[in-house]
Motif scaffolding. Structure first.
Motif, PDB file in Angstrom:
ATOM      1  N   PHE A 304     -69.550  -0.107  84.997  1.00 18.42           N
ATOM      2  CA  PHE A 304     -69.930   1.237  85.434  1.00 18.42           C
ATOM      3  C   PHE A 304     -70.025   1.297  86.962  1.00 18.42           C
ATOM      4  CE2 PHE A 304     -70.748   2.373  81.110  1.00 18.42           C
ATOM      5  CZ  PHE A 304     -70.743   3.762  81.084  1.00 18.42           C
ATOM      6  N   ALA A 305     -70.516   0.240  87.578  1.00 17.98           N
ATOM      7  CA  ALA A 305     -70.601   0.206  89.041  1.00 17.98           C
ATOM      8  C   ALA A 305     -69.211   0.226  89.669  1.00 17.98           C
ATOM      9  CB  ALA A 305     -71.363  -1.040  89.484  1.00 17.98           C
ATOM     10  N   ALA A 306     -68.235  -0.360  88.984  1.00 18.81           N
ATOM     11  CA  ALA A 306     -66.885  -0.449  89.545  1.00 18.81           C
ATOM     12  C   ALA A 306     -66.014   0.767  89.240  1.00 18.81           C
ATOM     13  CB  ALA A 306     -66.199  -1.710  89.018  1.00 18.81           C
ATOM     14  N   PHE A 307     -66.248   1.430  88.071  1.00 14.69           N
ATOM     15  CA  PHE A 307     -65.292   2.437  87.628  1.00 14.69           C
ATOM     16  C   PHE A 307     -65.875   3.819  87.334  1.00 14.69           C
ATOM     17  CE2 PHE A 307     -63.319  -1.625  86.351  1.00 14.69           C
ATOM     18  CZ  PHE A 307     -62.081  -1.500  86.967  1.00 14.69           C
ATOM     19  N   ALA A 308     -67.188   3.964  87.193  1.00 14.30           N
ATOM     20  CA  ALA A 308     -67.760   5.246  86.772  1.00 14.30           C
ATOM     21  C   ALA A 308     -68.206   6.080  87.965  1.00 14.30           C
ATOM     22  CB  ALA A 308     -68.943   5.006  85.832  1.00 14.30           C
ATOM     23  N   PRO A 309     -68.119   7.409  87.878  1.00  8.84           N
ATOM     24  CA  PRO A 309     -68.625   8.265  88.949  1.00  8.84           C
ATOM     25  C   PRO A 309     -70.111   8.063  89.219  1.00  8.84           C
ATOM     26  CG  PRO A 309     -67.249   9.510  87.432  1.00  8.84           C
ATOM     27  CD  PRO A 309     -67.466   8.170  86.813  1.00  8.84           C
ATOM     28  N   ASN A 310     -70.885   7.921  88.142  1.00  6.68           N
ATOM     29  CA  ASN A 310     -72.321   7.674  88.271  1.00  6.68           C
ATOM     30  C   ASN A 310     -72.607   6.281  87.718  1.00  6.68           C
ATOM     31  OD1 ASN A 310     -75.077   7.562  88.270  1.00  6.68           O
ATOM     32  ND2 ASN A 310     -75.395   9.496  87.194  1.00  6.68           N
ATOM     33  N   PRO A 311     -72.743   5.282  88.579  1.00  7.08           N
ATOM     34  CA  PRO A 311     -72.890   3.902  88.095  1.00  7.08           C
ATOM     35  C   PRO A 311     -74.210   3.632  87.385  1.00  7.08           C
ATOM     36  CG  PRO A 311     -73.200   4.003  90.475  1.00  7.08           C
ATOM     37  CD  PRO A 311     -72.727   5.358  90.047  1.00  7.08           C
ATOM     38  N   LEU A 312     -75.179   4.544  87.514  1.00  7.99           N
ATOM     39  CA  LEU A 312     -76.486   4.320  86.911  1.00  7.99           C
ATOM     40  C   LEU A 312     -76.615   4.940  85.521  1.00  7.99           C
ATOM     41  CD1 LEU A 312     -78.758   4.926  90.038  1.00  7.99           C
ATOM     42  CD2 LEU A 312     -77.836   2.762  89.176  1.00  7.99           C
ATOM     43  N   ASP A 313     -75.695   5.833  85.159  1.00  4.39           N
ATOM     44  CA  ASP A 313     -75.755   6.515  83.864  1.00  4.39           C
ATOM     45  C   ASP A 313     -74.856   5.778  82.878  1.00  4.39           C
ATOM     46  OD1 ASP A 313     -76.246   8.255  81.853  1.00  4.39           O
ATOM     47  OD2 ASP A 313     -75.317  10.012  82.783  1.00  4.39           O
ATOM     48  N   ILE A 314     -75.397   4.754  82.237  1.00  3.45           N
ATOM     49  CA  ILE A 314     -74.606   3.858  81.392  1.00  3.45           C
ATOM     50  C   ILE A 314     -74.670   4.320  79.936  1.00  3.45           C
ATOM     51  CG2 ILE A 314     -74.338   1.482  80.599  1.00  3.45           C
ATOM     52  CD1 ILE A 314     -75.603   0.584  83.232  1.00  3.45           C
ATOM     53  N   HIS A 315     -73.510   4.705  79.394  1.00  3.01           N
ATOM     54  CA  HIS A 315     -73.381   5.140  78.002  1.00  3.01           C
ATOM     55  C   HIS A 315     -72.123   4.519  77.410  1.00  3.01           C
ATOM     56  CE1 HIS A 315     -76.197   8.305  79.224  1.00  3.01           C
ATOM     57  NE2 HIS A 315     -76.339   8.628  77.950  1.00  3.01           N
ATOM     58  N   VAL A 316     -72.086   4.387  76.089  1.00  5.00           N
ATOM     59  CA  VAL A 316     -70.803   4.111  75.434  1.00  5.00           C
ATOM     60  C   VAL A 316     -69.988   5.399  75.461  1.00  5.00           C
ATOM     61  CG1 VAL A 316     -71.730   2.288  73.989  1.00  5.00           C
ATOM     62  CG2 VAL A 316     -71.735   4.643  73.149  1.00  5.00           C
ATOM     63  N   ALA A 317     -68.693   5.291  75.171  1.00  2.00           N
ATOM     64  CA  ALA A 317     -67.798   6.442  75.360  1.00  2.00           C
ATOM     65  C   ALA A 317     -68.108   7.605  74.427  1.00  2.00           C
ATOM     66  CB  ALA A 317     -66.351   6.005  75.171  1.00  2.00           C
ATOM     67  N   HIS A 318     -68.622   7.322  73.224  1.00  2.00           N
ATOM     68  CA  HIS A 318     -68.890   8.385  72.248  1.00  2.00           C
ATOM     69  C   HIS A 318     -67.669   9.277  72.045  1.00  2.00           C
ATOM     70  CE1 HIS A 318     -73.041   7.611  71.311  1.00  2.00           C
ATOM     71  NE2 HIS A 318     -73.378   7.592  72.573  1.00  2.00           N
ATOM     72  N   SER A 319     -66.515   8.647  71.900  1.00  2.00           N
ATOM     73  CA  SER A 319     -65.273   9.373  71.611  1.00  2.00           C
ATOM     74  C   SER A 319     -64.259   8.365  71.111  1.00  2.00           C
ATOM     75  CB  SER A 319     -64.736  10.071  72.859  1.00  2.00           C
ATOM     76  OG  SER A 319     -63.408  10.523  72.652  1.00  2.00           O
ATOM     77  N   ILE A 320     -63.627   8.658  69.983  1.00  2.00           N
ATOM     78  CA  ILE A 320     -62.621   7.737  69.465  1.00  2.00           C
ATOM     79  C   ILE A 320     -61.460   7.598  70.456  1.00  2.00           C
ATOM     80  CG2 ILE A 320     -63.208   8.090  67.038  1.00  2.00           C
ATOM     81  CD1 ILE A 320     -60.909  10.035  66.798  1.00  2.00           C
ATOM     82  N   TYR A 321     -61.155   8.655  71.174  1.00  2.00           N
ATOM     83  CA  TYR A 321     -60.021   8.637  72.095  1.00  2.00           C
ATOM     84  C   TYR A 321     -60.348   7.852  73.362  1.00  2.00           C
ATOM     85  CZ  TYR A 321     -59.079  12.486  68.924  1.00  2.00           C
ATOM     86  OH  TYR A 321     -58.927  13.256  67.798  1.00  2.00           O
ATOM     87  N   PHE A 322     -61.483   8.148  73.986  1.00  2.00           N
ATOM     88  CA  PHE A 322     -61.824   7.481  75.233  1.00  2.00           C
ATOM     89  C   PHE A 322     -62.292   6.046  75.010  1.00  2.00           C
ATOM     90  CE2 PHE A 322     -61.929  11.890  76.685  1.00  2.00           C
ATOM     91  CZ  PHE A 322     -61.247  11.779  77.887  1.00  2.00           C
ATOM     92  N   SER A 323     -62.880   5.758  73.852  1.00  2.00           N
ATOM     93  CA  SER A 323     -63.253   4.368  73.597  1.00  2.00           C
ATOM     94  C   SER A 323     -62.004   3.505  73.454  1.00  2.00           C
ATOM     95  CB  SER A 323     -64.130   4.268  72.340  1.00  2.00           C
ATOM     96  OG  SER A 323     -63.430   4.688  71.187  1.00  2.00           O
ATOM     97  N   VAL A 324     -60.988   4.004  72.754  1.00  2.00           N
ATOM     98  CA  VAL A 324     -59.728   3.257  72.634  1.00  2.00           C
ATOM     99  C   VAL A 324     -59.044   3.161  73.990  1.00  2.00           C
ATOM    100  CG1 VAL A 324     -57.402   3.299  71.630  1.00  2.00           C
ATOM    101  CG2 VAL A 324     -59.381   3.808  70.197  1.00  2.00           C
ATOM    102  N   LEU A 325     -59.075   4.241  74.766  1.00  2.00           N
ATOM    103  CA  LEU A 325     -58.446   4.230  76.091  1.00  2.00           C
ATOM    104  C   LEU A 325     -59.095   3.186  76.995  1.00  2.00           C
ATOM    105  CD1 LEU A 325     -56.490   5.529  78.149  1.00  2.00           C
ATOM    106  CD2 LEU A 325     -58.327   7.142  78.719  1.00  2.00           C
ATOM    107  N   GLY A 326     -60.431   3.178  77.041  1.00  2.00           N
ATOM    108  CA  GLY A 326     -61.112   2.234  77.913  1.00  2.00           C
ATOM    109  C   GLY A 326     -60.992   0.796  77.441  1.00  2.00           C
ATOM    110  N   GLU A 327     -60.984   0.596  76.133  1.00  2.00           N
ATOM    111  CA  GLU A 327     -60.961  -0.764  75.587  1.00  2.00           C
ATOM    112  C   GLU A 327     -59.556  -1.350  75.493  1.00  2.00           C
ATOM    113  OE1 GLU A 327     -64.904   0.198  72.857  1.00  2.00           O
ATOM    114  OE2 GLU A 327     -62.943  -0.103  71.901  1.00  2.00           O
TER     115      GLU A 327
END
Length: 439
Positions: A304-327
């Protein structure tokens, strides 16, 4: 007492599971989806029932006299390619050891999917598979529906502990996906009491889905209702029924539920929604940086620190599409989408080629309800992490097995009617295959 009943039932089924692979698949499906042992309080609570069912299935592959053959339909090909790609992305993961643990869980599920594809061949097999899937989820629909009614919708419905559908969002989408399968069984049932029981189960499952207070579930229900209306041969009657049930259920829910649902249009003010969007950006940025994605377990503070806009707001993707995309990166997402688009394609072909065949009316109805179910998954899955959940893959098995039944029917009719008549009666896709092979 519950512990003993479950153990005795499994022991009773095991000999049949070893002799017939499709029985082992059904035993696995019941244990994997319903998690009945998690409803106990004694020695059965942590007993490895799923492993026992899996071993029975593997042994049955060696000793069964039933025909076993993996179909060559496109969804099967894309599933195998997706599994191979997941192994590659795990080897290249940010955290290979943690990712491998999750990969083993996914491969266990998908191994059983492949065994189901090889074993489920006949209408009897498909019907049993549907009934087991419906009962496994419908139990929580009945339980959750009564709970929602008894609490006036003020308490939230949760799924069985320890499984994919433990969360409120997950059980909601599982219920929504199962309602069309219940409707298929209702359409095909000859006993009036079975039909009435299934109607009650459908209504209570819808109430339970709303009782989860899942906003994604509301969107999925709306999408599913629209497709079910389009699939109905009596659109006016179905529209009135769907509208009446929807209004009645929504009117029953309390004002707190209405306030939560209203935040769908005000997602910028909702911390949970913004956290998901932050995780979606994480997945998007990872995929842009790594062709293999980050692998499983990609939602760490470091990433999250390297790739997320908000590095402090840590969540799983909660989306079948984005979880597959990220993983698994863009290649993984494309394979995942092709898997489900080709599955919907099988359903479309089934409806097109069985529309006017009375003997195959069950396939026409099954394909239509599976389409409705997959729409619920596609919409509801956009807001939760159920990319590897058993149930949608079970629906893929039902459709591929159903198409195998259609091919078998055409071959039987062709033998009875003679070559010329058989060729005329073949669906266009099979005619083309026959022409190409003869050339």
């Amino acid at each position: 007492m519950r512990d003993l009943l479950i153990v005795l039932f499994v022991l009773w089924v095991l000999p049949k599971a070893v002799r017939h692979t499709y029985v082992a698949v059904n035993l696995w499906t019941w244990i994997s989806i319903m998690n009945p042992h998690r409803l106990t309080y004694g020695f059965a609570l942590d007993f490895p029932f799923a492993a026992i069912a899996a071993v029975a299935a593997l042994v049955s592959l060696l000793v069964t006299k039933d025909e076993l053959k993996l179909p060559g339909e496109k969804p099967v090909i894309f599933l195998i390619l997706f599994l191979i790609w997941m192994c590659i992305t795990t080897a290249a993961a940010y955290y290979p050891a943690d990712s491998f643990i999750q990969l083993k869980k996914v491969l266990k599920i998908q191994l059983m999917t492949l065994i189901a594809l090889a074993a489920i061949k006949e209408k009897k097999h498909i019907d049993w598979f549907i009934w087991v899937s419906v009962i496994s989820i419908g139990f929580y629909g009945l339980k959750g529906g009564f709970f929602t009614i008894s609490t006036g919708g003020n308490a939230r419905v949760w799924g069985p502990p320890g499984g994919f559908i433990e969360g409120n969002n997950e059980i909601a989408v599982a219920l929504i996906m199962t309602i069309p399968l219940m409707n298929y069984l209702r359409i095909m049932a000859e006993n009036v009491w079975v039909r009435r029981g299934l109607v009650i189960m459908m209504l209570l499952s819808a109430a339970a889905a709303l009782g989860t207070q899942s906003r994604g579930a509301l969107l999925a229900l709306a999408a599913m209702g629209a497709v079910m209306w389009m699939r109905s041969e009596r659109k006016l009657a179905m529209g009135i029924i769907v509208g009446f049930v929807a209004v009645g259920l929504v009117a029953f829910m309390p004002s707190a539920w209405e306030e939560r649902m209203s935040t769908i249009a005000e997602y910028e003010q909702d911390g949970s929604a913004m956290g998901r969007i932050n995780a979606w950006w994480l997945a998007f940025n990872i995929a842009n940086s790594r062709i293999t994605g980050a692998g499983y377990e990609a939602y760490s503070g470091e990433l999250f620190a390297a790739f997320a806009p908000n590095p402090l707001d840590i969540h799983v993707a909660h989306s079948i599409y984005f979880s597959v995309l990220g993983e698994h990166g863009y290649i993984g997402l494309v394979l995942f989408l092709l898997l489900w688009l080709s599955t919907l394609g099988v359903a479309r072909r089934l409806r097109s080629e069985t529309r006017n065949i009375e003997e195959l009316k069950w396939l026409f109805n099954l394909a239509g309800m599976c389409q409705v179910s997959l729409v619920g998954y596609a919409v509801g899955g956009a807001f939760l992490s159920l990319a590897y959940f058993d149930l949608p893959f079970n629906i893929m098995v039902m459709l591929v097995a159903g198409y195998g039944c259609l091919v078998t029917y055409r071959q039987r009719v062709g033998k009875e009617a003679g070559p010329a008549t058989a060729k005329a009666g073949l669906p266009s896709s099979l005619q083309r295959a026959d022409i190409s092979s003869s050339g």
